[in-house]
Design an enzyme around this catalytic site. Structure first.
Site, PDB file in Angstrom:
ATOM      1  N   TYR A  37       0.966  -1.016   0.023  1.00 15.52           N
ATOM      2  CA  TYR A  37       0.029   0.054   0.025  1.00 15.52           C
ATOM      3  C   TYR A  37       0.809   1.264   0.000  1.00 15.52           C
ATOM      4  O   TYR A  37       1.662   1.514   0.987  1.00 15.52           O
ATOM      5  CB  TYR A  37      -1.147  -0.091   1.389  1.00 15.52           C
TER       6      TYR A  37
HETATM    7  N1  LIG Z   1      -6.662  -8.134   0.964  1.00 15.80           N
HETATM    8  C1  LIG Z   1      -7.034  -7.412  -0.163  1.00 15.80           C
HETATM    9  O1  LIG Z   1      -6.573  -7.643  -1.267  1.00 15.80           O
HETATM   10  C2  LIG Z   1      -7.460  -6.152  -0.034  1.00 15.80           C
HETATM   11  C3  LIG Z   1      -8.156  -5.067  -0.954  1.00 15.80           C
HETATM   12  C4  LIG Z   1      -8.713  -4.163  -0.724  1.00 15.80           C
HETATM   13  C5  LIG Z   1      -8.845  -3.499   0.504  1.00 15.80           C
HETATM   14  N2  LIG Z   1      -8.461  -4.383   1.807  1.00 15.80           N
HETATM   15  C6  LIG Z   1      -8.265  -3.869   3.003  1.00 15.80           C
HETATM   16  O2  LIG Z   1      -9.439  -3.615   3.343  1.00 15.80           O
HETATM   17  C7  LIG Z   1      -9.558  -2.235   3.865  1.00 15.80           C
HETATM   18  C8  LIG Z   1     -10.943  -1.468   3.545  1.00 15.80           C
HETATM   19  O3  LIG Z   1     -11.108  -1.416   1.809  1.00 15.80           O
HETATM   20  P1  LIG Z   1     -11.956  -0.265   1.253  1.00 15.80           P
HETATM   21  O4  LIG Z   1     -11.258   0.945   1.723  1.00 15.80           O
HETATM   22  O5  LIG Z   1     -12.125  -0.708  -0.255  1.00 15.80           O
HETATM   23  O6  LIG Z   1     -13.321  -0.746   2.292  1.00 15.80           O
HETATM   24  P2  LIG Z   1     -14.624   0.019   2.285  1.00 15.80           P
HETATM   25  O7  LIG Z   1     -14.823   0.218   3.878  1.00 15.80           O
HETATM   26  O8  LIG Z   1     -15.440  -0.771   1.666  1.00 15.80           O
HETATM   27  O9  LIG Z   1     -14.459   1.507   1.621  1.00 15.80           O
HETATM   28  C9  LIG Z   1     -14.085   2.413   2.155  1.00 15.80           C
HETATM   29  C10 LIG Z   1     -14.572   3.785   1.612  1.00 15.80           C
HETATM   30  O10 LIG Z   1     -16.220   3.741   1.988  1.00 15.80           O
HETATM   31  C11 LIG Z   1     -16.601   4.891   2.400  1.00 15.80           C
HETATM   32  N3  LIG Z   1     -16.740   4.797   3.989  1.00 15.80           N
HETATM   33  C12 LIG Z   1     -16.080   4.314   4.893  1.00 15.80           C
HETATM   34  N4  LIG Z   1     -16.814   4.287   6.060  1.00 15.80           N
HETATM   35  C13 LIG Z   1     -18.043   4.905   5.833  1.00 15.80           C
HETATM   36  C14 LIG Z   1     -19.275   5.069   6.361  1.00 15.80           C
HETATM   37  N5  LIG Z   1     -19.467   4.808   7.701  1.00 15.80           N
HETATM   38  N6  LIG Z   1     -20.053   5.871   5.710  1.00 15.80           N
HETATM   39  C15 LIG Z   1     -20.060   6.406   4.346  1.00 15.80           C
HETATM   40  N7  LIG Z   1     -18.981   5.961   3.701  1.00 15.80           N
HETATM   41  C16 LIG Z   1     -17.862   5.311   4.347  1.00 15.80           C
HETATM   42  C17 LIG Z   1     -15.319   5.825   2.375  1.00 15.80           C
HETATM   43  O11 LIG Z   1     -15.471   6.684   1.230  1.00 15.80           O
HETATM   44  P3  LIG Z   1     -14.847   8.046   0.807  1.00 15.80           P
HETATM   45  O12 LIG Z   1     -13.592   8.131   0.994  1.00 15.80           O
HETATM   46  O13 LIG Z   1     -15.498   8.315  -0.568  1.00 15.80           O
HETATM   47  O14 LIG Z   1     -15.790   8.788   1.663  1.00 15.80           O
HETATM   48  C18 LIG Z   1     -14.039   5.090   2.077  1.00 15.80           C
HETATM   49  O15 LIG Z   1     -13.109   5.213   1.178  1.00 15.80           O
HETATM   50  C19 LIG Z   1      -8.217  -1.453   3.251  1.00 15.80           C
HETATM   51  O16 LIG Z   1      -7.986  -0.438   4.069  1.00 15.80           O
HETATM   52  C20 LIG Z   1      -7.346  -2.591   3.218  1.00 15.80           C
HETATM   53  O17 LIG Z   1      -6.782  -2.711   4.476  1.00 15.80           O
HETATM   54  C21 LIG Z   1      -7.508  -5.601   1.459  1.00 15.80           C
END
Ligand SMILES: NC(=O)c1ccc[n+]([C@@H]2O[C@H](COP(=O)([O-])OP(=O)(O)OC[C@H]3O[C@@H](n4cnc5c(N)ncnc54)[C@H](OP(=O)(O)O)[C@@H]3O)[C@@H](O)[C@H]2O)c1
Length: 301
Positions: A37
């Site tokens: 990352y």
């Molecule tokens: N293992 C893997 O291959 C893999 C792949 C992807 C991710 N990950 C892990 O999973 C974590 C999460 O991934 P993700 O960022 O895709 O997850 P997510 O929680 O599905 O999406 C996060 C986005 O959702 C919005 N958000 C979060 N909380 C919110 C809430 N309470 N209300 C409204 N909008 C909300 C924000 O958007 P805005 O910024 O637009 O406000 C944020 O950028 C990563 O940080 C990483 O550690 C792992």
């Protein structure tokens, strides 16, 4: 992954610090990052922000994706893992990682070599437990079988792509994990923000994440995905909760261990914690799941 400098929507320490502080104050004790990352920057920020409470949290990171262009700078070979763990420990500012995860399956290295190397890291105390992330269920089954056969450390967790708008993992991977007592740590539990309800059918999105994370538009935004969101918004209104809370609550009711939410604001952490109080009955679960249409596989590659 929300912390770093690779993309416009990610946060540097001055913006991330209050979010992490609030999370800790609310009792969150599991933090996930990866060496890849922002090419290590996410680990540096995570390590810096958790320095004062290192022994009270479960710190997870990952290895696999390229950290350079040379052949030994990616994958799950012995040479790369042994270099990668030292680099991760240095960036995180710690002497051990609680959960060290393989970020993907490595088609170029035998799983036996990978498992023997990871087992060695546990013996040396650099890693407490080992976990895995998105791959085919048959690959994960082979990995578990290989560690059992050789008496090596076994993966204890599966970090896979699972949310109300992407449920393909319910076919093979989740039943395998349940059978084998493997913890489920779904990534993108809000489908990168799609399940927040902020994106509307037929409207051009203008969030920073939408503009700089091309996978958001590519993975979701089908008409049938909007059917899922619209039902989610309807159920959330009835519950007096936000769509994000109901989407997280749905995952908790499905029995996952810890959804890995990606907050970019303090309110996101607060909402995630408040999701613990949202109760869904059998009828709510059925209505939330009803509009889902199968997706092509997303996230293994
Ligand atoms: N293992 C893997 O291959 C893999 C792949 C992807 C991710 N990950 C892990 O999973 C974590 C999460 O991934 P993700 O960022 O895709 O997850 P997510 O929680 O599905 O999406 C996060 C986005 O959702 C919005 N958000 C979060 N909380 C919110 C809430 N309470 N209300 C409204 N909008 C909300 C924000 O958007 P805005 O910024 O637009 O406000 C944020 O950028 C990563 O940080 C990483 O550690 C792992």
């Amino acid at each position: 992954m929300s912390f770093g400098n690779e993309s416009d929507w990610q946060l540097e320490p001055h913006e991330a610090r209050p979010i992490v502080k609030r999370a800790i104050d609310l009792g969150i004790n599991f933090f996930d990052t990866a060496n890849a990352y922002s090419n290590g920057r996410s680990e540096e920020i995570t390590g810096e922000l958790l320095r004062d409470c290192r022994d009270d949290v479960v710190l997870a990171t990952k290895v696999y994706f390229p950290m350079g262009e040379k052949p030994n700078q990616h994958g799950l070979s012995r040479i790369h893992i042994m270099k990668a763990i030292e680099d991760s420990l240095r960036r995180l500012g710690t002497d051990h990682v609680d959960l060290y995860q393989i970020h993907r399956w490595d088609y170029e290295t035998s799983v036996e070599e990978t498992l023997r190397t990871l087992d060695g890291l546990v013996r040396q105390g650099k890693v407490r437990y080992i976990g895995a992330s998105s791959m085919w269920a048959w690959q994960f089954a082979i990995a578990l079988w290989t560690s059992d056969r050789l008496g090596l450390e076994r993966f204890v967790s599966m970090q896979n792509h699972y949310n109300l708008a992407y449920r393909e993992e319910e076919r093979e991977m989740i039943p395998l994990c349940r059978d084998q007592g493997i913890a489920l740590l779904p990534w993108s539990p809000l489908a990168k923000g799609f399940l927040s309800g902020r994106y509307k059918r037929g409207e051009m999105p203008n969030s920073k994440r939408f503009k700089s994370d091309e996978l958001l538009a590519e993975r979701f935004f089908r008409p049938e995905d909007f059917d899922v969101v619209e039902r989610l918004v309807e159920v959330a209104k009835e519950k007096g909760a936000s769509p994000a809370q109901v989407a997280i609550s749905w995952l908790l009711h499905k029995g996952v261990t810890a959804p890995i939410v990606g907050p970019t604001k303090i309110e996101h952490v607060e909402e995630a914690v408040a999701a613990l109080d949202v109760k869904l009955n059998g009828d709510d679960m059925k209505r939330l799941e009803e509009p889902y249409k199968p997706h092509r596989v997303l996230g293994h590659a």
